[in-house]
Write an enzyme that holds these catalytic residues in place. Structure first.
Site, PDB file in Angstrom:
ATOM      1  N   PHE A  45      44.058 -42.863 -20.841  1.00  0.00           N
ATOM      2  CA  PHE A  45      44.010 -43.633 -19.669  1.00  0.00           C
ATOM      3  C   PHE A  45      45.400 -43.139 -19.005  1.00  0.00           C
ATOM      4  O   PHE A  45      45.830 -41.948 -19.191  1.00  0.00           O
ATOM      5  CB  PHE A  45      43.917 -45.024 -19.510  1.00  0.00           C
ATOM      6  CG  PHE A  45      42.436 -45.601 -20.213  1.00  0.00           C
ATOM      7  CD1 PHE A  45      41.390 -44.701 -19.995  1.00  0.00           C
ATOM      8  CD2 PHE A  45      42.307 -46.668 -20.721  1.00  0.00           C
ATOM      9  CE1 PHE A  45      40.008 -45.100 -20.284  1.00  0.00           C
ATOM     10  CE2 PHE A  45      41.120 -47.003 -21.400  1.00  0.00           C
ATOM     11  CZ  PHE A  45      40.157 -46.048 -21.018  1.00  0.00           C
ATOM     12  N   PHE A  59      42.230 -27.625  -9.081  1.00  0.00           N
ATOM     13  CA  PHE A  59      40.668 -27.427  -8.916  1.00  0.00           C
ATOM     14  C   PHE A  59      40.635 -26.158  -7.913  1.00  0.00           C
ATOM     15  O   PHE A  59      41.325 -26.118  -6.999  1.00  0.00           O
ATOM     16  CB  PHE A  59      40.262 -28.568  -8.696  1.00  0.00           C
ATOM     17  CG  PHE A  59      40.079 -30.009  -9.580  1.00  0.00           C
ATOM     18  CD1 PHE A  59      40.735 -29.544 -10.792  1.00  0.00           C
ATOM     19  CD2 PHE A  59      39.742 -31.369  -9.224  1.00  0.00           C
ATOM     20  CE1 PHE A  59      40.924 -30.688 -11.651  1.00  0.00           C
ATOM     21  CE2 PHE A  59      39.794 -32.121 -10.172  1.00  0.00           C
ATOM     22  CZ  PHE A  59      40.305 -31.834 -11.327  1.00  0.00           C
ATOM     23  N   TRP A  77      42.948 -24.926 -16.872  1.00  0.00           N
ATOM     24  CA  TRP A  77      41.382 -25.244 -17.106  1.00  0.00           C
ATOM     25  C   TRP A  77      40.726 -23.614 -16.980  1.00  0.00           C
ATOM     26  O   TRP A  77      39.638 -23.711 -17.819  1.00  0.00           O
ATOM     27  CB  TRP A  77      40.938 -26.149 -16.295  1.00  0.00           C
ATOM     28  CG  TRP A  77      39.554 -26.441 -16.308  1.00  0.00           C
ATOM     29  CD1 TRP A  77      38.846 -27.317 -17.121  1.00  0.00           C
ATOM     30  CD2 TRP A  77      38.409 -25.967 -15.694  1.00  0.00           C
ATOM     31  NE1 TRP A  77      37.346 -27.635 -17.085  1.00  0.00           N
ATOM     32  CE2 TRP A  77      36.963 -26.547 -16.152  1.00  0.00           C
ATOM     33  CE3 TRP A  77      38.278 -24.900 -14.697  1.00  0.00           C
ATOM     34  CZ2 TRP A  77      35.828 -26.199 -15.448  1.00  0.00           C
ATOM     35  CZ3 TRP A  77      36.836 -24.455 -14.149  1.00  0.00           C
ATOM     36  CH2 TRP A  77      35.897 -25.214 -14.753  1.00  0.00           C
TER      37      TRP A  77
END
Length: 629
Positions: free
Chosen positions: A365, A453, A482
């Site tokens: 978390f 992103f 990523w």
């Protein structure tokens, strides 16, 4: 530690599953040899995974530890912001690209969500093996068996005490074998706990026999539930004991998912087999009708639990797509437990990498939950001291904290998240600033990893970097791991290297000897931003009970929503001035913490309308598993 896979197109435009399947990893025994493990220190589970014997830690005890790095994050959206991918990207950058000795230590994910809503865990595309999210080496199955043995022992003991006299119980608990009666070792421990020094079963008085055989468990106080590593909403509340053979002694109970078991937290916090056995014996399952804690040792099951868990205590060795060694070990919940991988994995890895190497682990978390527990619980028990905090942030989550529309899994993102909006982003950076402040409270330098992103603009990424540095971060770096693997995290790795060379003045947030209420208040005010706390009647009662039972000096493990710094998941950003309500407090005495419940915590996930299992299949010709990515 610079291990290289063959035939692995990691930097080419292939899908995750194509990349994973094209990689041919080194045999795991070769990996073990290259990182400094001896042949008799590993136990092979096929070609891609192995357990590491704890004898390795004993052999390496005089070796200096490497640098200790914890990866955490800002308050996330329900989609997650990439802490796990950042952990793997960072170690791949340090190892395969900067040629440092490095180890990743991550949690083993629950098998339940794999067939439910999540599908394969997000870091699985970093591994060459499907076993990561499936059975692995059976640790979770061992926990399931151990947990349910305790549950069976609790209800069986209540049943037999309700249906037998003291003498009948005594005769069965201490039977005559070949004309000889003697106490087992665990029964002698119970006698000593009761203040009875006799070791001859025939010497006990009627009163002593009564004390010995009667745990006198109050069914209303039972906190131990059965577990299963499958998402099944219909097991959240059940009635047990309905068979005629149980003679009408039924009660309401429930199943939790296995990773929420206290035994999982015990596994994660143990520093050896002996310590694990002691913790297993201290676990409290209920209170007696006299208000005394009833433990697994009282039930006589400690030794059996240790036998079931003797292999699970060994860390699991795997590797990433770029050849970085990884320990996958333990996976406790991050709300009712501390949400970190095992102490043993970290300790062995820190010895293997050497003084100039790095061990990177992840805390579940956001920083207000997983990182706080990593410091105040895991580091307190392990005596390990971190050198760097890596705080993962995304433009998407920060826009949400700035007042953006709700982010919901399975629904396309609103345009606010796919189009440039610097005003919304700047407002949401209040959450980033607060989480940087939270990390710095512990005296550890913070490096912010901005997980980029494809819809993020250069101006947005630059703004996050700028505001992170202004908020006190040692450095802030844009990351593209990523998409690019370790190559996309080289700048982050270099920042972590620099940060690790600065002084780390680590300190705990509170003294465990403080009253329970004071420890909760410190966390609420300093980490969450609350003005105060409010204990509801049940929580007030538990404070008194646990303090009386001698558990008041345990660390605190707050169980609250991960979607807000406050108790209300709808409150985004960095709220202040709120009163944090404490609904109840429970104890994981074996693991070693009290966990206040700030809201209602679900410990058994359910399946959605269209579970992931619709897409999972086995190609019976090739043997390949499809649908897990």
């Amino acid at each position: 530690f610079s291990l290289i896979f063959t035939n692995c197109p990691c930097s080419l435009p292939f899908s995750d599953i194509e990349i994973s399947r094209s990689c041919i990893p080194k045999p795991i025994d070769q990996v073990a040899k290259e990182i400094g493990l001896l042949p008799d220190e590993i136990e092979l589970y096929g070609q891609t995974k192995a357990k590491v014997h704890l004898s390795a830690l004993k052999r390496l005890k005089n070796q200096p530890d490497g640098k200790y790095v914890v990866v955490t994050g800002i308050t996330p959206t329900p989609l997650g912001e990439g802490k796990s991918t950042t952990t793997i990207g960072l170690v791949q950058a340090l190892g395969a690209h900067l040629h440092q000795n490095v180890f990743a230590c991550v949690r083993q994910p629950s098998q339940g969500p794999t067939f439910g809503i999540k599908g394969m865990n997000e870091i699985s595309d970093m591994f060459c093996v499907l076993q990561f999210n499936l059975h692995l080496t059976g640790d979770i199955h061992a926990i399931t068996a151990a947990n349910n043995l305790v549950a069976a022992a609790v209800d069986t003991r209540i049943f037999h005490e309700l249906t037998q006299s003291d003498q009948a119980l005594y005769n069965r608990l201490v039977p005559s074998v070949n004309g000889v009666r003697k106490f087992s070792e665990i029964q002698i421990r119970r006698l000593q706990k009761l203040g009875i020094s006799k070791t001859d079963p025939a010497a006990l008085t009627k009163e002593e026999v009564n004390l010995f055989v009667r745990l006198d468990i109050d069914p209303a106080t039972i906190t131990w539930q059965r577990v299963l590593d499958t998402n099944d909403r219909f097991l959240r509340r059940i009635t047990i004991g309905q068979s005629p053979t149980e003679k009408g002694f039924s009660r309401t109970a429930q199943f939790d998912i296995t990773v929420s078991s206290e035994i999982m937290a015990v596994l994660a916090l143990s520093d050896g087999l002996d310590d694990m056995k002691k913790r297993l014996g201290r676990m409290v399952v209920a209170s007696s009708k006299r208000g005394e804690p009833v433990t697994t040792d009282d039930l006589g099951v400690t030794g059996a639990l240790a036998v079931l868990m003797k292999d699970a205590v060994k860390p699991n060795l795997m590797q990433t797509l770029e050849g970085t060694p990884v320990f996958v070990h333990a996976g406790p919940f991050a709300n009712i437990a501390h949400g970190n991988s095992s102490v043993l994995a970290d300790k062995i890895a820190l010895k293997l990498v050497g003084k100039e190497g790095f061990v990177v682990t992840e805390a579940g978390f956001g920083a207000d939950i997983g990182m706080e527990k990593f410091f105040n619980i895991k580091c307190r028990y392990s005596d390990l001291r971190p050198n760097v905090v890596v705080l993962v942030a995304t433009v998407r989550a920060l826009k949400m904290h700035g007042g953006g529309p709700a982010v919901t899994a399975g629904i396309p993102l609103p345009k606010e998240y796919t189009e440039e909006n610097l005003q919304l982003l700047a407002k949401g950076c209040s959450n980033l600033s607060k989480q940087i402040q939270n990390a710095r409270l512990f005296g550890v330098p913070v490096v912010v990893a901005v997980n980029a992103f494809k819809t993020d603009t250069k101006a947005e990424l630059a703004l996050v970097v700028q505001l992170a540095k202004e908020a006190g971060a040692f450095d802030a770096v844009e990351c593209t791991h990523w998409a690019e693997g370790g190559k996309g995290a080289v700048a982050l790795a270099q920042a972590v290297q620099r940060a690790s060379q600065t002084p780390s003045n680590f300190r705990f947030l509170y003294n465990v000897e403080l009253p329970v209420i004071d420890k909760i208040r410190i966390i609420a005010q300093q980490i969450y931003g609350a003005s105060d706390i409010e204990l509801l009647p049940e929580a007030q009662e538990k404070v008194a009970v646990y303090t009386k039972q001698g558990f008041g000096n345990l660390p605190i493990c707050m169980a609250k929503t991960h979607l807000s710094l406050s108790h209300d998941p709808e409150q985004k950003g960095a709220p202040t001035g709120f009163i944090l309500p404490i609904r109840d407090i429970r104890a994981s005495v074996g693991a070693g913490f009290l966990y206040p419940l700030v809201g209602t915590m679900s410990t058994m996930p359910g399946l959605p309308t269209r579970p992931s299992f619709y897409d999972i299949d086995l190609d019976t010709v090739s043997g390949e598993v499809n649908g897990l990515f």
